[in-house]
Motif scaffolding. Structure first.
Motif, PDB file in Angstrom:
ATOM      1  N   GLN A  25     -52.333 -40.034 -43.933  1.00  0.00           N
ATOM      2  CA  GLN A  25     -51.021 -40.458 -43.432  1.00  0.00           C
ATOM      3  C   GLN A  25     -51.123 -40.655 -41.928  1.00  0.00           C
ATOM      4  O   GLN A  25     -51.507 -39.734 -41.202  1.00  0.00           O
ATOM      5  CB  GLN A  25     -49.968 -39.402 -43.747  1.00  0.00           C
ATOM      6  N   VAL A  26     -50.764 -41.849 -41.465  1.00  0.00           N
ATOM      7  CA  VAL A  26     -50.903 -42.167 -40.043  1.00  0.00           C
ATOM      8  C   VAL A  26     -49.529 -42.542 -39.476  1.00  0.00           C
ATOM      9  O   VAL A  26     -48.794 -43.328 -40.072  1.00  0.00           O
ATOM     10  CB  VAL A  26     -51.882 -43.343 -39.848  1.00  0.00           C
ATOM     11  N   ALA A  27     -49.205 -41.934 -38.321  1.00  0.00           N
ATOM     12  CA  ALA A  27     -47.939 -42.262 -37.644  1.00  0.00           C
ATOM     13  C   ALA A  27     -48.213 -43.349 -36.616  1.00  0.00           C
ATOM     14  O   ALA A  27     -49.089 -43.195 -35.765  1.00  0.00           O
ATOM     15  CB  ALA A  27     -47.374 -41.020 -36.955  1.00  0.00           C
ATOM     16  N   VAL A  28     -47.483 -44.458 -36.722  1.00  0.00           N
ATOM     17  CA  VAL A  28     -47.734 -45.595 -35.836  1.00  0.00           C
ATOM     18  C   VAL A  28     -46.511 -45.813 -34.938  1.00  0.00           C
ATOM     19  O   VAL A  28     -45.366 -45.761 -35.420  1.00  0.00           O
ATOM     20  CB  VAL A  28     -47.999 -46.871 -36.667  1.00  0.00           C
ATOM     21  N   PHE A  29     -46.766 -46.008 -33.646  1.00  0.00           N
ATOM     22  CA  PHE A  29     -45.670 -46.170 -32.681  1.00  0.00           C
ATOM     23  C   PHE A  29     -45.876 -47.422 -31.845  1.00  0.00           C
ATOM     24  O   PHE A  29     -47.005 -47.868 -31.648  1.00  0.00           O
ATOM     25  CB  PHE A  29     -45.624 -44.967 -31.733  1.00  0.00           C
ATOM     26  N   LEU A  30     -44.762 -47.926 -31.332  1.00  0.00           N
ATOM     27  CA  LEU A  30     -44.787 -49.072 -30.431  1.00  0.00           C
ATOM     28  C   LEU A  30     -44.031 -48.692 -29.156  1.00  0.00           C
ATOM     29  O   LEU A  30     -42.848 -48.354 -29.208  1.00  0.00           O
ATOM     30  CB  LEU A  30     -44.089 -50.263 -31.110  1.00  0.00           C
ATOM     31  N   VAL A  31     -44.769 -48.709 -28.025  1.00  0.00           N
ATOM     32  CA  VAL A  31     -44.124 -48.413 -26.744  1.00  0.00           C
ATOM     33  C   VAL A  31     -44.598 -49.430 -25.721  1.00  0.00           C
ATOM     34  O   VAL A  31     -45.812 -49.617 -25.566  1.00  0.00           O
ATOM     35  CB  VAL A  31     -44.494 -46.993 -26.236  1.00  0.00           C
TER      36      VAL A  31
END
Ligand code: SRM
Ligand SMILES: Cc1cc2nc3c(=O)[nH]c(=O)nc-3n(C[C@H](O)[C@H](O)[C@H](O)COP(=O)(O)OP(=O)(O)OC[C@H]3O[C@@H](n4cnc5c(N)ncnc54)[C@H](O)[C@@H]3O)c2cc1C
Ligand code: SF4
Ligand code: FES
Lengths: 119, 849
Positions: free
Chosen positions: A31-37
């Motif tokens: 399970q991978v948490a992906v973010f956009l900043v």
């Protein structure tokens, strides 16, 4: 070493991502948490070692002393989006995954990079 | 080396009141336990408590809250404390004391700290039933029990204590009278003009004042229990009488053993607080020094220190008299008296200022040379008390025009009077704990840089509280001197407190986090400032919290509109206004819980919590609930939670008003309102208080005459009884008062500060809040009303809106790229319901799979 193109797994489209709001992707069995900043993508493990629950994609994203972090929604520890390091406990490093955008698709590499432990 | 036990001398203390206890603390601090075995006798059933704040017993403080003894103090020190035991005789020849059980205890040194007793004038009938005094917790308990059956109460004595007692009677719901022998109130402390202004103000509060009244006898009444008959032929009917006609020193023990007693009572002491017997000391209110009794606690504390130093042989300390200036708030009216308030010093001149509109009276008494301040009286506005007192105590030279000191500052002018900067290091700031300006500065320099830690370190301000404003000024001034910025920033991204941010957002019409960051902050924000600003935006504009602009500000609870649990699942709490629910709705909850296999529990907030919902199930669950007429319960938000109710007059044989109806009205009114922290209310149908309203942020209790409103109560980690805020309100008044107070809290509360802590940090406390809300002293009420009206008008159920919006529904899934569920969420069964599996259980289950 970064040539095995087959390792890149498409997880969603650009439209699925909202700045500062994470999503959780299933990459292989992980399970991978992906973010956009600021138009940059980040991917770290979704597993919160403190609560032992898969929840980091649901944490609040911000920065502490200039370092981009996500705060666990359960007990509020902070993890660096770039390195996976826990700011409150330096014995803890989460897996970090290469992530990129190609033709509007977000792709995560199934091969995590262990946190830079000086080769 | 420690002296062995039997080498120690025996020290006996009679009386365990405020001063007796302080003496023991001082003794121990100076190492006295190495020299003495200590035995203490106290006649009351409990160890020393804060008599100064005795009246707070009526606003909900328990005997425990009032205690001044740190837990385990006597045990740890090895001091023998014998309570419920009076000493009835001192045998000076044999150096023993004899208690009421006949037990004889020897002493080498004896300290009398027996305090005083309330004087009851020997008018015929003074010993009738329903007659009380006001000195001990037991007195107050008896008074309270009696008042419950009374309509009219009268205080005999219009001094400081009498007026405090009158307030208590008023708060107990009685029609209240004060009868005073002298022609004015507080004759000792204030002059004629001050007395008149004070009377006017107190009468406005609904207390009847009768001055120049000499009570001749008390007999059976016609409409009430008693009839008081005065020398001038007039009468007053009352059910309850409270004597507050002064105090008398408890000198009987000394008197009986031929220790020197003053002509009008009091145990004569010298500057070392020694009585005429060298082995016996007297301290506190029982002692007479240079013909004076000191009826305040601070001089008693000074005596305690003198004797402790003496016995410890640490310092040659002398009692040198004490200043009797006082500042208090009587029934919300500021009253202060400093030094020679009556201008009795030879050649004294005085200045007066009267503002009949604002009801302010000030008088300044100065020396003949006009260089020294001798005294002052302040009624209606005592802000200058601290600085005037310091001027007098430190002989600070008066300005050329002394009258300036009491004239109101006209706009734009620099604040008059003297700043704390002018005070010498030796100036005593807190007389209760003898803390000088120098002590405070030292404490600040050593790191106590906020009010709370400064108070904790020095004790300043923790007694009568009269010096609090000055302590704060010294703190701010010192911090400024040290170049410390007084910081209340919520986090590294915003150099502002929550209150400031609230203001900036409101005034600047800021509608998003990005705007706020641009205008007032920096960086990306964090898990502190984002939810705070999210909450302020919601409190101000009440927009949908999951708007694209706001969604990333919300904690996961607000984001998924449920409370996250330890395994990453969520709980579901539908609103059940007032706790009232139809069988049909109950059945729906049951069906939903069964169909989604949710753990079901009745909460402490009179509703039902369904646990173990996975993210993707939330919209389906809520669709079923919303279709059946439920709304979100906001169990997740820093928002209004529940309005608990008791069944009230509809069914209950004791109920006097419809508590359920009112609870539903309130819960419906405030649903969705977000604030600095969660907000809870409750409504009880009568004083039996089955809804526990006094433990809520806003508690409402029905009385025969209308609703009584309590504010700033709290259960939880640090329980606090709510303060009685307003009484006998009709529905409309009740709602308006709650509206305004809640809105004022939302505006001024700190991040994650419940109303209880907010109140405790509010400068001026309850009285200030009353002024702002009930008297509109800041001219703010209209705005508060508008703000609340806007919040109410903009309410919508977040779940209803969410399930109707396909865009929103997208994020209710665990994986962005798969319909699989989180295999780390595993339940096992317990008592016929699910619960999260423990780690060991998970491993086993996975091994089996
Ligand atoms: C469900 C419930 C316990 C129950 O099974 O009965 C509960 C559950 C939680 N309470 Fe509570 N409290 C519940 C009634 C209470 C009460 C009783 C009441 O309201 O009458 C109190 C004391 C009253 C008070 O608040 O003054 C209470 C005082 C707290 C506190 C301490 C607050 C304080 O000021 O000291 C916390 C911690 C906090 O808010 O910081 C807390 C926090 C929590 C949290 C939110 C902790 C968390 O973050 O997981 C729990 C999660 C709720 C959930 O998952 O739905 N809960 N909690 C009750 C829900 C009531 C409801 O219907 O909404
Ligand atoms: C309602 C109220 C409000 C007040 N407000 C203020 C204020 O705002 N500011 C201020 O400075 N002061 C105030 N005071 C006065 C203040 O409380 C007293 O000055 C202070 O309590 C005196 O302390 P003490 O130890 O000398 O006497 P006390 O506190 O009276 O203690 C004496 C103790 O000795 C016990 N005792 C007496 N004889 C014997 C015996 N023979 N054997 C055993 N035990 C005995 C008594 O039962 C009592 O418990 C107030 C007092 C009251 C009642
Ligand atoms: S508070 Fe009073 S009215 Fe309400 S249930 Fe209890 S006894 Fe009845
Ligand atoms: S003067 Fe009473 S607390 Fe400081």
């Amino acid at each position: 070493m970064d040539t095995a193109k087959s390792k890149w797994i498409t997880v969603c489209t650009q439209e699925d991502m909202v700045p500062y709001l994470g999503v959780c992707a299933l990459v292989g069995n992980e399970q991978v948490a992906v973010f956009l900043v600021d138009e940059q993508f980040y991917a770290i493990s979704n597993y919160d070692p403190f609560s032992r629950a898969n929840v980091l994609s649901r944490g609040l994203v911000g920065d502490l002393k200039g370092e981009l972090v996500v705060a666990s929604p359960i007990y509020k520890q902070h993890f660096s989006l770039a390195t996976g390091a826990c700011l409150e406990d330096d014995s803890i490093h989460l897996a970090v995954y290469p992530v990129r955008m190609q033709d509007g698709l977000i792709q995560v590499s199934s091969e995590s990079v262990a946190e830079s432990k000086a080769a | 080396m420690n002296q062995s036990e039997h080498n120690k001398r025996q020290l006996v203390v009679i009386g365990n009141g405020m001063v007796g206890h302080r003496f023991l603390e001082n003794l121990i601090d100076g190492g006295g336990l190495d020299k003495f075995n200590v035995v203490v006798f106290g006649e009351e059933p409990r160890a020393a408590y804060d008599r100064v704040h005795l009246s707070e017993f009526f606003s909900g403080k328990s005997a425990d809250d009032l205690s001044v003894v740190k837990e385990g103090f006597y045990q740890q020190a090895g001091i023998e404390l014998v309570l419920n035991r009076r000493i009835q005789q001192i045998n000076r020849a044999e150096k023993t004391v004899i208690d009421t059980e006949g037990k004889v205890t020897p002493y080498d040194e004896l300290v009398l700290a027996t305090g005083s007793y309330p004087f009851v004038p020997p008018v015929p009938g003074h010993d009738r039933k329903n007659c009380f005094v006001y000195r001990t917790i037991e007195d107050l308990e008896a008074l309270q029990a009696c008042a419950a059956h009374c309509k009219v109460g009268t205080v005999i004595g219009g001094g400081l204590l009498g007026l405090e007692a009158a307030k208590a009677l008023k708060d107990l719901g009685l029609e209240t009278h004060v009868v005073e022998f002298a022609p004015r109130l507080m004759a000792v402390q204030v002059d004629d003009g001050g007395g008149r202004m004070l009377r006017r103000k107190i009468e406005q509060l609904g207390v009847s004042i009768h001055t120049s009244k000499n009570t001749q006898q008390i007999v059976d009444g016609e409409q009430a229990v008693h009839q008081m008959q005065f020398a001038d032929g007039e009468q007053l009917e009352t059910d309850l009488i409270l004597f507050s006609a002064g105090i008398r020193p408890r000198d009987e023990l000394a008197r009986d053993s031929d220790i020197e007693i003053g002509e009008r009572g009091g145990i004569v002491i010298d500057n070392q607080c020694r009585t005429s017997d060298r082995a016996i000391y007297a301290i506190g209110e029982c002692a007479l020094w240079q013909g004076k009794i000191f009826g305040l606690v601070a001089p008693g504390y000074q005596m305690a220190q003198v004797v402790a130093d003496q016995l410890n042989e640490t310092a040659q300390n002398e009692f040198a008299g004490a200043d009797m200036s006082t500042k208090l708030k009587l029934m919300g009216v500021d009253v202060a008296s400093i030094g020679d308030a009556h201008g009795q010093t030879k050649g004294a001149l005085s200045y007066q200022f009267v503002d009949e509109e604002k009801e302010v009276y000030k008088r300044l008494v100065v020396s003949k040379s006009r260089k020294k301040l001798l005294g002052a009286v302040l009624i209606g506005d005592s802000d200058d008390y601290g600085s005037l007192l310091q001027m007098m105590l430190n002989d600070i030279r008066l300005p050329a025009e002394p009258a300036q000191l009491i004239l109101p500052a006209t706009n734009g002018e620099a604040p008059k009077g003297l700043g704390v900067a002018a005070l010498p290091e030796t100036a005593q700031i807190c007389s209760c704990f003898n803390v000088s300006k120098g002590d405070l500065c030292q404490s600040v320099a050593s790191g106590c840089q906020d009010l709370a830690s400064l108070k904790a370190d020095t004790s300043a301000g923790t007694g009568c509280g009269g010096c609090s404003a000055l302590v704060k000024q010294v703190l701010d001034h010192e911090l400024e001197q040290l170049g410390v910025e007084v910081k209340k920033d919520i986090c590294e991204h915003f150099p502002h407190s929550r209150q400031e941010l609230y203001h900036l957002i409101r005034v600047g019409e800021i509608k998003s986090f990005a705007e706020a960051l641009n205008a007032h902050g920096g960086g990306h924000g964090c898990d502190i400032c984002k939810p705070t600003i999210g909450s302020i935006l919601a409190s101000t504009w009440n927009d949908y919290v999951l708007d694209r602009n706001h969604a990333h500000l919300q904690d996961t609870n607000d984001y998924y509109l449920g409370n996250i649990q330890k395994d990453g699942t969520y709980s579901v709490v539908p609103r059940v206004p007032g706790g009232e629910i139809t069988p049909d709705k109950l059945i729906v909850i049951g069906e939903v819980a069964r169909d989604f296999n949710l753990y079901t529990k009745v909460t402490g907030g009179q509703r039902i919590d369904l646990f173990g919902a996975r993210v993707h199930e939330l919209p389906d669950i809520w669709k079923r609930l919303v279709d059946a007429g439920f709304e979100t319960g906001h169990a997740y938000g820093k928002s209004m939670r529940t309005v608990k109710s008791c069944v009230g007059s509809t069914w209950c044989r004791y109920g006097v008003l419809d508590s359920v109806g009112m609870a539903i009205t309130l819960e419906t009114r405030y649903r969705g309102v977000r604030g600095p922290h969660k907000i809870k209310l409750a409504v009880s149908g009568c004083t039996r208080e089955c809804a526990e309203a006094q433990s809520k942020d806003f508690g409402v209790i029905a009385t025969e005459k209308g609703w009584n409103l309590y504010v700033c109560g709290n259960g939880g980690m640090k329980p606090r009884h709510g303060d009685l805020f307003a009484t006998e309100l009709n529905d409309e008044e009740l709602i308006r008062t709650i509206d305004r107070t809640m809105m004022f809290y939302i505006r001024t509360g700190d991040r994650l500060q419940r109303t209880s802590v907010w109140m405790e940090n509010l400068e001026g406390g309850l009285e200030y809040l009353r002024e702002v809300i009930l008297e509109d002293s800041l001219g703010l009420c209209e705005q508060l009303d508008e703000d609340m009206a806007r919040l109410i008008a903009n309410y919508e159920c977040e779940w209803k809106r969410t399930i109707e919006d396909p865009e929103q529904l997208k994020r209710f899934r665990h994986f962005v790229n798969s319909d699989a569920t989180d295999d780390n969420v595993v339940f096992v069964s317990e008592r016929k319901q699910i619960r999260p599996a423990l780690d060991e259980e998970k491993q086993q289950l996975i091994a089996i799979a």
